[in-house]
Write a protein that holds these residues in place. Structure first.
Motif, PDB file in Angstrom:
ATOM      1  N   PRO A   1       3.585 -50.740  -7.374  1.00 57.70           N
ATOM      2  CA  PRO A   1       2.807 -52.248  -7.184  1.00 57.70           C
ATOM      3  C   PRO A   1       2.653 -52.445  -5.734  1.00 57.70           C
ATOM      4  N   HIS A   2       1.209 -53.068  -4.774  1.00 55.12           N
ATOM      5  CA  HIS A   2       1.771 -53.716  -3.877  1.00 55.12           C
ATOM      6  C   HIS A   2       1.842 -55.085  -3.700  1.00 55.12           C
ATOM      7  N   GLU A   3       2.044 -55.589  -2.617  1.00 55.86           N
ATOM      8  CA  GLU A   3       2.770 -56.987  -2.532  1.00 55.86           C
ATOM      9  C   GLU A   3       1.691 -58.006  -2.486  1.00 55.86           C
ATOM     10  N   CYS A   4       0.447 -57.213  -3.202  1.00 55.27           N
ATOM     11  CA  CYS A   4      -0.779 -58.059  -3.656  1.00 55.27           C
ATOM     12  C   CYS A   4      -0.418 -58.254  -4.462  1.00 55.27           C
ATOM     13  N   GLU A   5      -0.737 -59.254  -5.808  1.00 54.28           N
ATOM     14  CA  GLU A   5      -0.217 -58.199  -7.235  1.00 54.28           C
ATOM     15  C   GLU A   5      -2.007 -57.316  -7.726  1.00 54.28           C
ATOM     16  N   ALA A   6      -2.616 -57.878  -7.475  1.00 59.72           N
ATOM     17  CA  ALA A   6      -4.519 -57.408  -7.560  1.00 59.72           C
ATOM     18  C   ALA A   6      -4.072 -55.978  -7.308  1.00 59.72           C
ATOM     19  N   TYR A   7      -3.383 -55.138  -6.421  1.00 57.92           N
ATOM     20  CA  TYR A   7      -3.253 -53.705  -6.538  1.00 57.92           C
ATOM     21  C   TYR A   7      -2.151 -53.026  -6.348  1.00 57.92           C
ATOM     22  N   LEU A   8      -2.254 -51.273  -6.525  1.00 56.89           N
ATOM     23  CA  LEU A   8      -1.456 -50.685  -6.311  1.00 56.89           C
ATOM     24  C   LEU A   8      -1.354 -49.845  -5.166  1.00 56.89           C
ATOM     25  N   VAL A   9      -0.365 -49.280  -4.853  1.00 54.31           N
ATOM     26  CA  VAL A   9       0.081 -48.498  -2.893  1.00 54.31           C
ATOM     27  C   VAL A   9       0.074 -46.739  -4.419  1.00 54.31           C
ATOM     28  N   LEU A  10      -0.874 -46.201  -3.592  1.00 59.34           N
ATOM     29  CA  LEU A  10      -0.885 -44.871  -4.763  1.00 59.34           C
ATOM     30  C   LEU A  10      -0.727 -44.068  -3.538  1.00 59.34           C
ATOM     31  N   THR A  11       0.491 -43.619  -3.367  1.00 58.41           N
ATOM     32  CA  THR A  11       1.350 -42.297  -1.808  1.00 58.41           C
ATOM     33  C   THR A  11       0.260 -40.720  -2.694  1.00 58.41           C
ATOM     34  N   LEU A  12      -0.323 -40.646  -1.631  1.00 58.70           N
ATOM     35  CA  LEU A  12       0.164 -38.947  -2.132  1.00 58.70           C
ATOM     36  C   LEU A  12      -0.357 -38.345  -0.707  1.00 58.70           C
ATOM     37  N   ARG A  13       0.694 -37.073  -0.941  1.00 63.18           N
ATOM     38  CA  ARG A  13       1.306 -35.804  -0.274  1.00 63.18           C
ATOM     39  C   ARG A  13       0.811 -35.016  -0.429  1.00 63.18           C
ATOM     40  N   PRO A  14      -0.134 -34.027   0.901  1.00 62.05           N
ATOM     41  CA  PRO A  14      -1.168 -33.485   0.766  1.00 62.05           C
ATOM     42  C   PRO A  14      -0.231 -31.773   1.055  1.00 62.05           C
ATOM     43  N   GLN A  15      -0.197 -31.186   0.695  1.00 62.96           N
ATOM     44  CA  GLN A  15       0.039 -29.495   1.153  1.00 62.96           C
ATOM     45  C   GLN A  15      -0.286 -29.750   2.720  1.00 62.96           C
TER      46      GLN A  15
END
Length: 129
Positions: A69-83
């Motif tokens: 979850p993001h601090e704003c309920e309307a969003y999510l945080v997607l964290t990607l770690r490329p090689q």
């Protein structure tokens, strides 16, 4: 089943990114996120459908993909770690992801996932050859 998405880089929220989230009953445990430039896929991430579902309410994931979850309920945080690169965070509309997850569970309910192992092995061997 495909869901088009707009994502925003956390460090560049003024620069939207186009992507497609995909699900197939042939691989019922996984989802696929492909970034697009025009009609061309520039990067693709595969990860567990359960990770996406869990990330709707709580931080989930380790390694290459994390969702929460993001601090704003309307969003999510997607964290990607490329090689061989640094991780980067993206914002995505929570409702779009929630709708997508719901549709995947309508297509293949939780606990009813079945994988044709022979077809899966054949597909892998074909891709390697």
């Amino acid at each position: 089943m495909n869901q088009s998405l707009t994502l925003w880089a956390a460090d560049r929220p003024d620069y939207p990114l186009a992507a497609v989230l995909s699900y197939s009953a042939a691989d019922p445990y996984a989802v696929r996120l492909a970034f697009l430039q025009g009609r061309r896929e520039t990067a693709v991430y595969g990860f567990a459908r359960e990770l996406l579902a869990a990330g709707l309410t709580d931080p989930a994931g380790q390694g290459d993909v994390m969702v929460g979850p993001h601090e704003c309920e309307a969003y999510l945080v997607l964290t990607l770690r490329p090689q061989d690169s640094y991780p980067f965070a993206l914002y995505v509309e929570r409702d779009r992801i929630a709708d997508f997850v719901e549709q995947t569970y309508r297509q293949v309910p939780h606990g009813r996932e079945r994988v044709n192992v022979d077809a899966w092995i054949e597909r892998i061997l074909t891709e390697v050859a």
